[in-house]
Scaffold this motif. Structure first.
Motif, PDB file in Angstrom:
ATOM      1  N   LEU A  55      56.007  26.900  12.537  1.00  0.00           N
ATOM      2  CA  LEU A  55      56.902  26.710  13.589  1.00  0.00           C
ATOM      3  C   LEU A  55      58.216  26.171  13.066  1.00  0.00           C
ATOM      4  O   LEU A  55      59.263  26.255  13.873  1.00  0.00           O
ATOM      5  N   PHE A  56      58.297  25.349  12.284  1.00  0.00           N
ATOM      6  CA  PHE A  56      59.401  24.458  11.948  1.00  0.00           C
ATOM      7  C   PHE A  56      60.270  25.402  10.876  1.00  0.00           C
ATOM      8  O   PHE A  56      61.448  25.020  10.927  1.00  0.00           O
ATOM      9  N   CYS A  57      59.579  26.145  10.212  1.00  0.00           N
ATOM     10  CA  CYS A  57      60.284  27.279   9.477  1.00  0.00           C
ATOM     11  C   CYS A  57      61.092  28.442  10.313  1.00  0.00           C
ATOM     12  O   CYS A  57      62.050  28.855   9.946  1.00  0.00           O
ATOM     13  N   TRP A  58      60.495  28.725  11.216  1.00  0.00           N
ATOM     14  CA  TRP A  58      60.697  29.706  12.228  1.00  0.00           C
ATOM     15  C   TRP A  58      62.442  29.856  12.367  1.00  0.00           C
ATOM     16  O   TRP A  58      62.931  30.880  12.405  1.00  0.00           O
ATOM     17  N   SER A  64      71.946  31.896   9.227  1.00  0.00           N
ATOM     18  CA  SER A  64      73.162  32.300   8.210  1.00  0.00           C
ATOM     19  C   SER A  64      72.985  31.559   6.983  1.00  0.00           C
ATOM     20  O   SER A  64      73.672  31.528   6.058  1.00  0.00           O
ATOM     21  N   PHE A  65      71.944  30.749   6.726  1.00  0.00           N
ATOM     22  CA  PHE A  65      71.531  30.117   5.553  1.00  0.00           C
ATOM     23  C   PHE A  65      71.185  30.946   4.482  1.00  0.00           C
ATOM     24  O   PHE A  65      70.683  32.167   4.835  1.00  0.00           O
ATOM     25  N   GLN A  72      64.554  26.225   0.077  1.00  0.00           N
ATOM     26  CA  GLN A  72      64.530  24.693   0.088  1.00  0.00           C
ATOM     27  C   GLN A  72      64.070  24.172   1.137  1.00  0.00           C
ATOM     28  O   GLN A  72      63.338  23.073   1.292  1.00  0.00           O
ATOM     29  N   TYR A  73      64.686  24.737   2.439  1.00  0.00           N
ATOM     30  CA  TYR A  73      64.169  23.988   3.668  1.00  0.00           C
ATOM     31  C   TYR A  73      62.663  24.146   3.771  1.00  0.00           C
ATOM     32  O   TYR A  73      61.755  23.446   4.305  1.00  0.00           O
ATOM     33  N   ILE A  77      59.933  21.403   4.396  1.00  0.00           N
ATOM     34  CA  ILE A  77      59.030  21.510   5.534  1.00  0.00           C
ATOM     35  C   ILE A  77      57.597  21.385   5.036  1.00  0.00           C
ATOM     36  O   ILE A  77      56.858  20.690   5.878  1.00  0.00           O
ATOM     37  N   ALA A  78      57.074  21.900   4.027  1.00  0.00           N
ATOM     38  CA  ALA A  78      55.618  22.016   3.445  1.00  0.00           C
ATOM     39  C   ALA A  78      55.348  20.386   3.269  1.00  0.00           C
ATOM     40  O   ALA A  78      54.386  20.070   3.336  1.00  0.00           O
ATOM     41  N   ILE A  79      56.387  19.825   2.472  1.00  0.00           N
ATOM     42  CA  ILE A  79      55.917  18.641   1.895  1.00  0.00           C
ATOM     43  C   ILE A  79      56.240  17.799   3.104  1.00  0.00           C
ATOM     44  O   ILE A  79      55.185  16.878   3.274  1.00  0.00           O
ATOM     45  N   ALA A  80      56.861  17.758   4.200  1.00  0.00           N
ATOM     46  CA  ALA A  80      57.109  16.757   5.147  1.00  0.00           C
ATOM     47  C   ALA A  80      55.563  17.116   6.028  1.00  0.00           C
ATOM     48  O   ALA A  80      55.059  16.114   6.749  1.00  0.00           O
TER      49      ALA A  80
END
Length: 127
Positions: A55-58, A64-65, A72-73, A77-80
């Motif tokens: 849900l945070f990756c979605w 546009s990244f 990297q995000y 997110i996985a680490i967080a």
């Protein structure tokens, strides 16, 4: 490049659902005989924390990244998400009656986060 806050609302909402669930006292959590005996709760941890990470990756899907920036995000997110899993275990140990720290629960949380990162990489970047 910025993403709208609104795109993160599902992830934020699920974060608070997880917070409420981990704050339930131990006696409030149903125990179903055979599911308990096969440690089904670990599968639940993988799913709950995997969904949190997805849900945070979605919001980065169709953004546009660059592919590199999105990856990297996803890793961040996985680490967080894994750190949040550790935090929930510490909250349970020190603040929630009849709950305790379980290293295997944290491992399952982290596996869910890593699977979510891999899934998002495959679906949102590599595809």
């Amino acid at each position: 490049m910025k993403l709208s806050f609104k795109k993160f609302i599902p992830g934020i909402a699920w974060f608070f659902v997880v917070l409420v669930l981990i704050c339930l006292p131990g006696k409030e959590i149903p125990k179903i005989g055979w599911l308990t005996s096969i440690n089904f709760d670990k599968v639940v941890h993988v799913g709950v924390f995997g969904l949190l990470a997805v849900l945070f990756c979605w919001p980065f899907y169709n953004s546009s990244f660059s592919k590199k920036e999105r990856l990297q995000y996803f890793i961040k997110i996985a680490i967080a998400t894994s750190v949040w899993g550790l935090t929930t275990e510490l909250i349970q140990k020190f603040f929630i009656p009849s709950r305790s720290f379980d290293l295997l629960d944290w491992a399952a949380d982290s596996i869910g986060a890593l699977l979510a990162c891999w899934f998002c990489w495959k679906k949102f970047i590599k595809a």
